[in-house]
Design an enzyme around this catalytic site. Sequence first.
Site, PDB file in Angstrom:
ATOM      1  N   PHE A   1       0.824  -1.212   0.000  1.00 53.90           N
ATOM      2  CA  PHE A   1       0.000   0.000   0.000  1.00 53.90           C
ATOM      3  C   PHE A   1       0.861   1.267   0.000  1.00 53.90           C
ATOM      4  CE2 PHE A   1      -2.367   2.872   3.145  1.00 53.90           C
ATOM      5  CZ  PHE A   1      -3.019   3.574   2.148  1.00 53.90           C
TER       6      PHE A   1
ATOM      7  N   ASP B 264      12.283 -13.126   0.105  1.00 54.95           N
ATOM      8  CA  ASP B 264      11.672 -13.386   1.404  1.00 54.95           C
ATOM      9  C   ASP B 264      12.631 -12.844   2.456  1.00 54.95           C
ATOM     10  OD1 ASP B 264      10.723 -14.370   3.796  1.00 54.95           O
ATOM     11  OD2 ASP B 264      10.507 -16.439   3.116  1.00 54.95           O
TER      12      ASP B 264
ATOM     13  N   LEU C  98       9.685  -0.911   4.671  1.00 57.48           N
ATOM     14  CA  LEU C  98       8.236  -0.957   4.830  1.00 57.48           C
ATOM     15  C   LEU C  98       7.708  -2.386   4.966  1.00 57.48           C
ATOM     16  CD1 LEU C  98       8.722   1.921   3.543  1.00 57.48           C
ATOM     17  CD2 LEU C  98       6.535   1.637   2.399  1.00 57.48           C
TER      18      LEU C  98
ATOM     19  N   ALA D 106       6.323  -5.664   5.989  1.00 51.93           N
ATOM     20  CA  ALA D 106       5.820  -6.122   7.290  1.00 51.93           C
ATOM     21  C   ALA D 106       4.417  -6.681   7.129  1.00 51.93           C
ATOM     22  CB  ALA D 106       5.791  -4.978   8.299  1.00 51.93           C
TER      23      ALA D 106
ATOM     24  N   TYR E 152       1.132  -7.153  16.835  1.00 52.03           N
ATOM     25  CA  TYR E 152       1.672  -6.239  15.819  1.00 52.03           C
ATOM     26  C   TYR E 152       2.474  -5.125  16.484  1.00 52.03           C
ATOM     27  CZ  TYR E 152       1.894  -2.568  12.308  1.00 52.03           C
ATOM     28  OH  TYR E 152       2.335  -1.572  11.459  1.00 52.03           O
TER      29      TYR E 152
ATOM     30  N   PHE F 246       0.740   7.141  12.473  1.00 51.76           N
ATOM     31  CA  PHE F 246      -0.594   6.788  12.920  1.00 51.76           C
ATOM     32  C   PHE F 246      -1.381   6.316  11.694  1.00 51.76           C
ATOM     33  CE2 PHE F 246       1.147   8.676  16.538  1.00 51.76           C
ATOM     34  CZ  PHE F 246       0.311   8.459  17.640  1.00 51.76           C
ATOM     35  N   ASN F 247      -2.658   6.057  11.825  1.00 50.47           N
ATOM     36  CA  ASN F 247      -3.425   5.483  10.717  1.00 50.47           C
ATOM     37  C   ASN F 247      -3.322   6.345   9.462  1.00 50.47           C
ATOM     38  OD1 ASN F 247      -4.612   4.517  13.317  1.00 50.47           O
ATOM     39  ND2 ASN F 247      -5.860   3.301  11.929  1.00 50.47           N
TER      40      ASN F 247
ATOM     41  N   ARG G  69      -9.631   7.736  15.746  1.00 50.98           N
ATOM     42  CA  ARG G  69      -8.331   7.507  15.145  1.00 50.98           C
ATOM     43  C   ARG G  69      -7.815   8.775  14.470  1.00 50.98           C
ATOM     44  NH1 ARG G  69      -8.565   3.817  17.973  1.00 50.98           N
ATOM     45  NH2 ARG G  69      -8.474   1.576  17.523  1.00 50.98           N
TER      46      ARG G  69
END
Length: 294
Positions: free
Chosen positions: A11, A43, A65, A67, A134, A162-163, A198
Amino acid sequence: MNILITGINGFVGTILRRLLEERGYRVSGIDIRSTDSNVRVVDITDQTAVMRNMEELNPDFIFHLAAISRVDYTNPSLLYSINVTGTLNLLTAASHLPEKPGFLLVSSSQIYGIVDDASQPITEQAPIRPVNHYGASKASAEHLVQVFHYEHGLPITIVRPFNHIGRGQDPHFVIPKIVKSIRENNTTIQLGNLSVMRDFLDVRDVGDAYIRIMENFKDGSVFNIASGTAYKLSDLVEVIQEIARVKLDIHHSDSLIRKNEILKAVGDSSAFKKQYNWQPVYSIRDSLEWILSE
């Protein structure tokens, strides 16, 4: 400058790559799968593969990034393997390069866990108290990065976003889940607790923040990346319905409410804003209109 993005097809990685290339940077990437000839299939839990590819690519800067980023992920062993062991492998490989690259670790606001309302917005000085795997995996990755910084002289910066929302986000997350339902002409949708609050940023603003760090690198820094505004999910659902001109039949499901639910999380990114003269460009409505117009 030779730039490497891990998780480049994800993303944020997709947006970050586009922003970098628009600014004239040469970008390479690794991901768990890809049909792009400029992206290597690696991998990151495979130490040998990571070491070999890192030596061949020899980056000047790494955006890490890659994860598993789902709070509700049901396989903790795999989550820790990718988020912690994968990070360890990348740090080890980076530290062995002839010229040590800058290393930006994308951590998460989830490391803070449940924070009292009186202590919000949350600053970087807040205690690290994750309440899910997480968040714990990201806290562990942060500690690893700090060790490689002090023990091996690896130049590092840690960001705690944050989100954030935008096109291409996995529909396991609430906003893209709602948008997907609308696109499929399914107005009946199961959702969890819509009273949670949020802090949301547009992924394009997040990508811009990351690039600013690379271009004016402050070794050893830790920054929150946040809007500083808390949005109630129920209010965002109303805005989505208004933009899309639909009326959703929302059913609240207890199975979608976590026992360790973080009811409010809003970040203080004043340190980052001051250091980099940064302000978000896109409003929450801009972001939702962009997503819905795809």
